[in-house]
Design a protein around this motif. Sequence first.
Motif, mmCIF file in Angstrom:
data_model
loop_
_atom_site.group_PDB
_atom_site.id
_atom_site.type_symbol
_atom_site.label_atom_id
_atom_site.label_comp_id
_atom_site.label_asym_id
_atom_site.label_seq_id
_atom_site.Cartn_x
_atom_site.Cartn_y
_atom_site.Cartn_z
ATOM 1 N N ALA A 1 2.186 -2.092 6.868
ATOM 2 C CA ALA A 1 2.515 -2.737 5.593
ATOM 3 C C ALA A 1 2.145 -4.221 5.629
ATOM 4 N N TYR B 1 3.474 1.579 2.473
ATOM 5 C CA TYR B 1 4.384 2.488 3.177
ATOM 6 C C TYR B 1 4.160 3.947 2.793
ATOM 7 N N SER C 1 -0.387 5.546 6.263
ATOM 8 C CA SER C 1 0.894 5.150 6.842
ATOM 9 C C SER C 1 1.663 6.364 7.353
#
Length: 150
Positions: free
Chosen positions: A40, A46, A51
């Motif tokens: 991030a 996120y 991610s």
Amino acid sequence: MKSPNVSTEPPTRVPQFTVRLSSTGRGARLARRLAVQQLAAWGVPYDSETSRSVALVTAELAANAVTHGRTPGRDFRLTLLLLPEHGAVRVEITDTRPERLPDDQTAEPAALDAPSGRGLLLVAAYAERWGCEARDAYTKTVWAEVGQPT
């Protein structure tokens, strides 16, 4: 006159994050959380596929380091490298058991009723490539490169 062995171009720096964590379940969980947090900070959201994939790969490799690569009183190391030229994030987990290399990357999956044994299959599914190397007599590093959509 310039020397022919001296480069005038600045060295290319790859964004990198490294942290040592305790070889415990808590350390493995923290590795996953720190990996997502660092992504991030590098601008990878996120909730992105990258991610989530990096979180899963980090969790599996950290759990393996704690389970199979642990030496009492010794930590493991998480290193993340942002590789923009490859469009990937490299996850490296270094532990203190160089003699305990992961099984062959083409190993058969664990039995359906087995309580474990599928972690590296998940890593292989989410990573573009992965491997293991013993860089010295005291440690080994298992690494995986997770692609980033362009």
